[in-house]
Design a protein around this motif. Structure first.
Motif, PDB file in Angstrom:
ATOM      1  N   SER A 160      29.918   2.029  46.114  1.00 53.35           N
ATOM      2  CA  SER A 160      29.503   2.391  44.331  1.00 53.35           C
ATOM      3  C   SER A 160      31.073   3.262  43.938  1.00 53.35           C
ATOM      4  O   SER A 160      31.740   3.849  45.091  1.00 53.35           O
ATOM      5  N   THR A 161      31.425   3.389  43.183  1.00 59.26           N
ATOM      6  CA  THR A 161      32.524   4.048  42.538  1.00 59.26           C
ATOM      7  C   THR A 161      32.186   5.332  41.634  1.00 59.26           C
ATOM      8  O   THR A 161      33.458   5.807  40.956  1.00 59.26           O
ATOM      9  N   SER A 162      30.427   5.456  41.331  1.00 62.00           N
ATOM     10  CA  SER A 162      30.660   7.049  40.149  1.00 62.00           C
ATOM     11  C   SER A 162      29.278   7.500  40.757  1.00 62.00           C
ATOM     12  O   SER A 162      28.361   6.392  41.466  1.00 62.00           O
ATOM     13  N   ALA A 163      28.842   8.217  40.187  1.00 62.25           N
ATOM     14  CA  ALA A 163      27.546   8.926  40.533  1.00 62.25           C
ATOM     15  C   ALA A 163      27.384  10.138  39.687  1.00 62.25           C
ATOM     16  O   ALA A 163      28.122  10.619  39.085  1.00 62.25           O
ATOM     17  N   PRO A 164      26.217  10.286  39.205  1.00 62.25           N
ATOM     18  CA  PRO A 164      25.840  11.430  38.310  1.00 62.25           C
ATOM     19  C   PRO A 164      25.771  12.864  38.712  1.00 62.25           C
ATOM     20  O   PRO A 164      25.278  13.053  40.165  1.00 62.25           O
ATOM     21  N   GLY A 165      26.065  13.958  37.775  1.00 62.29           N
ATOM     22  CA  GLY A 165      26.208  15.163  38.557  1.00 62.29           C
ATOM     23  C   GLY A 165      25.328  16.281  37.219  1.00 62.29           C
ATOM     24  O   GLY A 165      25.428  16.155  36.266  1.00 62.29           O
ATOM     25  N   ASN A 166      25.830  17.200  38.376  1.00 57.30           N
ATOM     26  CA  ASN A 166      25.543  18.516  37.254  1.00 57.30           C
ATOM     27  C   ASN A 166      26.323  19.631  37.555  1.00 57.30           C
ATOM     28  O   ASN A 166      25.551  20.258  38.880  1.00 57.30           O
ATOM     29  N   VAL A 167      27.129  20.580  36.360  1.00 58.48           N
ATOM     30  CA  VAL A 167      27.121  21.788  37.162  1.00 58.48           C
ATOM     31  C   VAL A 167      26.574  22.656  36.104  1.00 58.48           C
ATOM     32  O   VAL A 167      26.758  22.752  35.097  1.00 58.48           O
ATOM     33  N   ASN A 168      26.650  24.504  36.724  1.00 67.69           N
ATOM     34  CA  ASN A 168      26.085  25.356  35.792  1.00 67.69           C
ATOM     35  C   ASN A 168      26.543  26.043  35.486  1.00 67.69           C
ATOM     36  O   ASN A 168      28.514  26.576  35.848  1.00 67.69           O
ATOM     37  N   MET A 169      26.395  26.328  33.527  1.00 64.11           N
ATOM     38  CA  MET A 169      27.988  27.580  33.375  1.00 64.11           C
ATOM     39  C   MET A 169      26.788  28.736  33.890  1.00 64.11           C
ATOM     40  O   MET A 169      26.172  28.884  34.473  1.00 64.11           O
ATOM     41  N   GLN A 170      27.861  29.639  33.430  1.00 60.94           N
ATOM     42  CA  GLN A 170      28.105  31.105  34.706  1.00 60.94           C
ATOM     43  C   GLN A 170      26.962  31.753  33.783  1.00 60.94           C
ATOM     44  O   GLN A 170      26.823  31.332  32.155  1.00 60.94           O
ATOM     45  N   ALA A 171      26.284  32.302  33.653  1.00 59.03           N
ATOM     46  CA  ALA A 171      24.145  32.600  33.497  1.00 59.03           C
ATOM     47  C   ALA A 171      25.013  33.940  32.362  1.00 59.03           C
ATOM     48  O   ALA A 171      23.683  33.963  31.534  1.00 59.03           O
ATOM     49  N   ASP A 172      25.767  35.285  32.579  1.00 56.99           N
ATOM     50  CA  ASP A 172      26.146  35.856  31.583  1.00 56.99           C
ATOM     51  C   ASP A 172      27.437  35.800  31.319  1.00 56.99           C
ATOM     52  O   ASP A 172      27.714  36.378  32.298  1.00 56.99           O
ATOM     53  N   ASP A 173      28.446  35.717  30.986  1.00 61.90           N
ATOM     54  CA  ASP A 173      29.443  36.008  30.896  1.00 61.90           C
ATOM     55  C   ASP A 173      29.901  37.782  30.203  1.00 61.90           C
ATOM     56  O   ASP A 173      31.524  37.628  30.200  1.00 61.90           O
TER      57      ASP A 173
END
Length: 279
Positions: free
Chosen positions: A91-104
Motif C-alpha cells: 500500500s502507499t497510504s493509510a489513515p491515522g489520528n494525532v491528538n491536540m494538546q489537552a490544555d495549552d
C-alpha cells in the motif's frame, strides 16, 4: 509482527512538495547512505480543539514488500504531538489520528495556528543487518486552527456515535446566551442553557430524519457580538466551524434565528449523517 528498525525523525525540509506514484515493481530504497524521500499528509479537518484528534492520511511515494512505519507531527504554540502508524505492505497510504494538546493554557476566541506534517519513516531492514537505512525526509505541511474547545469533555460512552454542538461568543462574562434546537414543525428538540461561556449539547440520534435549526436566546448583554458554532459529526472525528456576528439590534431583540441549519439523514444501514449550513 515485523520488527521495525531505524526510525529516523527529522525536521521538515520542504513545504508543498508533490510526488508521483511509481508503477514499477515494488522495491526498497537503498539501505546505505542517505536517501531522499518525500512523504505527504492530508486532513479532512481544518480545525481542531484542545484534547481533540486531527484525522489524517499519510502517503508514501511507492509501495514496499514490507510494512512501513511513518510518523505524523502536530506542532502548536507551546508544544507538539506525534503519532506513528503502519502503512501495510503493498500500500502507499493509510489513515491515522494525532491528538491536540489537552490544555495549552491559552484562551483565544479566534483560535491559534497549528501545523501538521510527516516527520518519520522506517522500513524493516532485518535482511540488511549492519547496514542501517537513513532517510532525508521532506513533507508538505497542513495548516489548521485550534480552538479552546470544539466539543465538551464528554465521556466516550456518553457521546457514543452521536453528533455534538458547541456555541461560543465574545465577552461571555457580561452576555448570557442560550441555545435551542427546533425541527421544521417548530417543535423544541434540544435545549442548552448554562449561564456561562459555551452552550453545548449532544444531539439525540433518535430524532427523526429531517430539517432542524438553531435558535440563540439572549438573556443579557448588548452590542455587536461575534460568535462561533462547532459541529462534531457522529464519527467523532469530523468537525466543522461556522461563525458570524450578531448585530447590536439582534442582541437587543433577545432572540436570533435561524443561526445554523442542518438536515439529518439515515441510510439503509442505520448510519446517521448531517449536512450543516449557515443560512
Amino acid at each position: 509482527m515485523k520488527k521495525i528498525t531505524n526510525l529516523l525523525l527529522t525536521l521538515i525540509l520542504g513545504f508543498g512538495v508533490s510526488s508521483c506514484y511509481d508503477d514499477d515493481p515494488i522495491n526498497k530504497f537503498p539501505v546505505q547512505g542517505l536517501t531522499d524521500i518525500t512523504l505527504s499528509i492530508a486532513s479532512t479537518n481544518n480545525v481542531t480543539g484542545e484534547g481533540f484528534g486531527v484525522p489524517f492520511t499519510a502517503t508514501i511515494p511507492q509501495a514496499y514488500t514490507e510494512d512501513v512505519t511513518v510518523e505524523a507531527l502536530l506542532k502548536f504554540v507551546n508544544g507538539e504531538s506525534r503519532n506513528t502508524i503502519t502503512i501495510p505492505a503493498g500500500s502507499t497510504s493509510a489513515p491515522g489520528n494525532v491528538n491536540m494538546q489537552a490544555d495549552d493554557g491559552l484562551i483565544d476566541f479566534n483560535g491559534r495556528a497549528v501545523t501538521l506534517s510527516m516527520s518519520g519513516f522506517s522500513l524493516d531492514d532485518n535482511a540488511q543487518v549492519g547496514q542501517p537505512a537513513a532517510f532525508n525526509i521532506s513533507s508538505n505541511e497542513v495548516s489548521l486552527t485550534s480552538y479552546d474547545l470544539v466539543q465538551w469533555d464528554y465521556d466516550d460512552g456518553v457521546v457514543a456515535s452521536r453528533a455534538t454542538m458547541l456555541f461560543d461568543w465574545v465577552d461571555p462574562a457580561s452576555k448570557d446566551f442560550d441555545t435551542r434546537v427546533f425541527d421544521s414543525a417548530f417543535n423544541l428538540v434540544e435545549d442548552a442553557g448554562s449561564g456561562s461561556r459555551y452552550e453545548t449539547d449532544i444531539l439525540n440520534d433518535t430524532h427523526p430524519d429531517g430539517d432542524y435549526f438553531l435558535v440563540v436566546d439572549i438573556f443579557s448583554g448588548s452590542g455587536e457580538t461575534p460568535w462561533k458554532f462547532f459541529f462534531v459529526h457522529p464519527d467523532q472525528t469530523t468537525v466543522e466551524v461556522f461563525e458570524g456576528v450578531f448585530t447590536a439590534a439582534e442582541v437587543a431583540s433577545g432572540i436570533v434565528f435561524p443561526v445554523i441549519e442542518w438536515t439529518k439523514s439515515t441510510d439503509i444501514n442505520g448510519n446517521v449523517s448531517y449536512v450543516v449550513t449557515k443560512p
